[in-house]
Design an enzyme around this catalytic site. Structure first.
Site, PDB file in Angstrom:
ATOM      1  N   LEU A 209      11.777  38.199  28.069  1.00 17.51           N
ATOM      2  CA  LEU A 209      11.171  37.201  27.282  1.00 17.51           C
ATOM      3  C   LEU A 209      10.299  36.234  27.908  1.00 17.51           C
ATOM      4  O   LEU A 209      10.907  35.734  28.735  1.00 17.51           O
ATOM      5  CB  LEU A 209      11.992  36.750  26.262  1.00 17.51           C
ATOM      6  CG  LEU A 209      11.864  35.457  25.193  1.00 17.51           C
ATOM      7  CD1 LEU A 209      10.779  36.087  24.246  1.00 17.51           C
ATOM      8  CD2 LEU A 209      12.911  35.074  24.870  1.00 17.51           C
TER       9      LEU A 209
ATOM     10  N   HIS B  99      17.211  15.738  17.041  1.00 20.16           N
ATOM     11  CA  HIS B  99      16.663  16.594  17.988  1.00 20.16           C
ATOM     12  C   HIS B  99      17.802  17.157  18.859  1.00 20.16           C
ATOM     13  O   HIS B  99      17.493  18.293  19.581  1.00 20.16           O
ATOM     14  CB  HIS B  99      15.958  15.621  18.749  1.00 20.16           C
ATOM     15  CG  HIS B  99      14.662  14.982  18.036  1.00 20.16           C
ATOM     16  ND1 HIS B  99      13.888  15.655  17.330  1.00 20.16           N
ATOM     17  CD2 HIS B  99      14.232  13.741  18.083  1.00 20.16           C
ATOM     18  CE1 HIS B  99      12.702  14.860  16.974  1.00 20.16           C
ATOM     19  NE2 HIS B  99      13.061  13.786  17.252  1.00 20.16           N
TER      20      HIS B  99
ATOM     21  N   ASP C 260      10.264  21.999  12.939  1.00 24.76           N
ATOM     22  CA  ASP C 260      10.055  20.755  12.288  1.00 24.76           C
ATOM     23  C   ASP C 260      11.206  20.395  11.453  1.00 24.76           C
ATOM     24  O   ASP C 260      11.924  21.460  11.006  1.00 24.76           O
ATOM     25  CB  ASP C 260       8.979  21.056  11.207  1.00 24.76           C
ATOM     26  CG  ASP C 260       8.341  19.668  10.525  1.00 24.76           C
ATOM     27  OD1 ASP C 260       8.814  18.498  11.221  1.00 24.76           O
ATOM     28  OD2 ASP C 260       7.509  19.702   9.543  1.00 24.76           O
TER      29      ASP C 260
HETATM   30  C1  FPP Z   1       9.841  17.976  14.865  1.00 22.42           C
HETATM   31  O1  FPP Z   1      10.775  17.182  13.943  1.00 22.42           O
HETATM   32  C2  FPP Z   1      10.635  18.028  16.215  1.00 22.42           C
HETATM   33  C3  FPP Z   1      10.063  17.595  17.367  1.00 22.42           C
HETATM   34  C4  FPP Z   1       8.890  16.878  17.589  1.00 22.42           C
HETATM   35  C5  FPP Z   1      10.760  17.828  18.536  1.00 22.42           C
HETATM   36  C6  FPP Z   1      11.293  19.148  18.761  1.00 22.42           C
HETATM   37  C7  FPP Z   1      12.271  19.083  19.829  1.00 22.42           C
HETATM   38  C8  FPP Z   1      13.365  19.744  19.880  1.00 22.42           C
HETATM   39  C9  FPP Z   1      13.750  20.815  19.100  1.00 22.42           C
HETATM   40  C10 FPP Z   1      14.427  19.612  21.120  1.00 22.42           C
HETATM   41  C11 FPP Z   1      13.921  20.145  22.663  1.00 22.42           C
HETATM   42  C12 FPP Z   1      13.861  21.717  22.527  1.00 22.42           C
HETATM   43  C13 FPP Z   1      13.731  22.207  23.563  1.00 22.42           C
HETATM   44  C14 FPP Z   1      13.301  23.772  23.443  1.00 22.42           C
HETATM   45  C15 FPP Z   1      13.598  21.695  24.869  1.00 22.42           C
HETATM   46  P1  FPP Z   1      10.466  15.931  13.441  1.00 22.42           P
HETATM   47  O2  FPP Z   1      11.190  15.191  14.316  1.00 22.42           O
HETATM   48  O3  FPP Z   1       9.047  15.841  13.254  1.00 22.42           O
HETATM   49  O4  FPP Z   1      11.287  15.997  11.951  1.00 22.42           O
HETATM   50  P2  FPP Z   1      11.082  15.319  10.658  1.00 22.42           P
HETATM   51  O5  FPP Z   1       9.691  15.751  10.146  1.00 22.42           O
HETATM   52  O6  FPP Z   1      11.994  15.607   9.823  1.00 22.42           O
HETATM   53  O7  FPP Z   1      10.738  13.748  10.984  1.00 22.42           O
END
Ligand code: FPP
Length: 245
Positions: free
Chosen positions: A138, A44, A27
């Protein structure tokens, strides 16, 4: 389940309990970007770099299973641009890292409803899962279009289609209808960005999981933070609802 110790593991069995399965709620990508005056998608992109580092670290430490919460069943509510960007990152990750997975004997798996994913993403995941199926290192489980409640509902639907034959129906029997029945429950779930919420992640599997919340936004999370979370886990006592032995 005993920890698998690989040549590069930082932890020896004598040091005590070792988390075989770690889940991560990644997050804070959006906040990381906004605080720097950048668009959310840049968060991201940085988040993907962190995910790569943590996969490598987990592999080197000898962790057996790592479940990454990449995209939830609720994340479709985001803008089409952000959803498309994350899906693009997943596709890019899977194709660009295939050699790395092969070199490190990393097996890729999926948790979530593949039928709800764009066909090219579902196809890519299927291909990489098949390609890495026999690797004994893993196991990285990508939770993508994943929701804990959705997994349970899909499990019940599968059960209704193919009920178990005879015998007492138990928690262990129901487990066979979940997405990855052979993967042990997570020992430790790490959540970044300081939120104290489960957010529909591994609801069935996380019944007795220890939680570790980091104040850091996911792009700032490091291999040392992972090691610190594991150390902290090893210092906790798990009683599974019983009393101290
Ligand atoms: C949450 O942060 C994150 C996500 C919904 C996306 C996670 C994706 C990645 C880390 C990239 C892809 C990874 C792989 C392994 C393919 P948020 O956007 O909700 O953050 P916020 O709460 O600050 O808005």
């Amino acid at each position: 389940m005993p920890a698998k110790q690989t040549a590069g593991s930082k932890f020896s069995p004598e040091e005590g309990r070792f988390p075989a399965h770690i889940g991560v709620i990644m997050d804070g990508n959006g906040r990381w970007a906004v605080r720097r005056g950048r668009v959310r998608t840049q968060g991201h992109l940085e988040g993907l770099k962190t995910a790569k580092k943590i996969v490598k670290a987990a592999s080197d430490m000898g962790i057996s299973y790592l479940t990454l919460y990449v995209f939830s069943t609720e994340n479709w509510k985001r803008t089409a641009e952000e959803v498309g960007f994350i899906m693009g990152l997943v596709k890019q990750y899977l194709s660009a890292e295939l050699d790395f997975f092969r070199q490190n004997r990393i097996r890729i798996r999926h948790a979530g409803d593949a039928r709800g994913l764009p066909p090219e993403i579902a196809g890519e995941i299927r291909a990489v899962c098949d390609d890495t199926r026999d690797f004994a290192g893993l196991q990285v489980i990508l939770a993508l279009n994943y929701g804990g409640r959705d997994e349970i509902i899909r499990g019940i639907k599968r059960l209704l289609e193919a009920p178990p034959s005879g015998g007492e129906f138990t928690e262990a029997s129901f487990r066979q209808y979940l997405d990855n029945p052979d993967v042990p429950d997570p020992d430790l779930i790490i959540r970044t960005a300081g939120e104290m919420r489960i957010s529909n992640f591994l609801l069935w599997e996380g019944a007795y999981t220890e939680y570790w919340v980091s104040e850091k936004m996911w792009p700032d999370f490091t291999e040392d933070d992972l090691a610190a979370a594991i150390e902290r886990f090893r210092g906790r006592e798990r009683r599974y609802g019983g009393v101290q032995g």
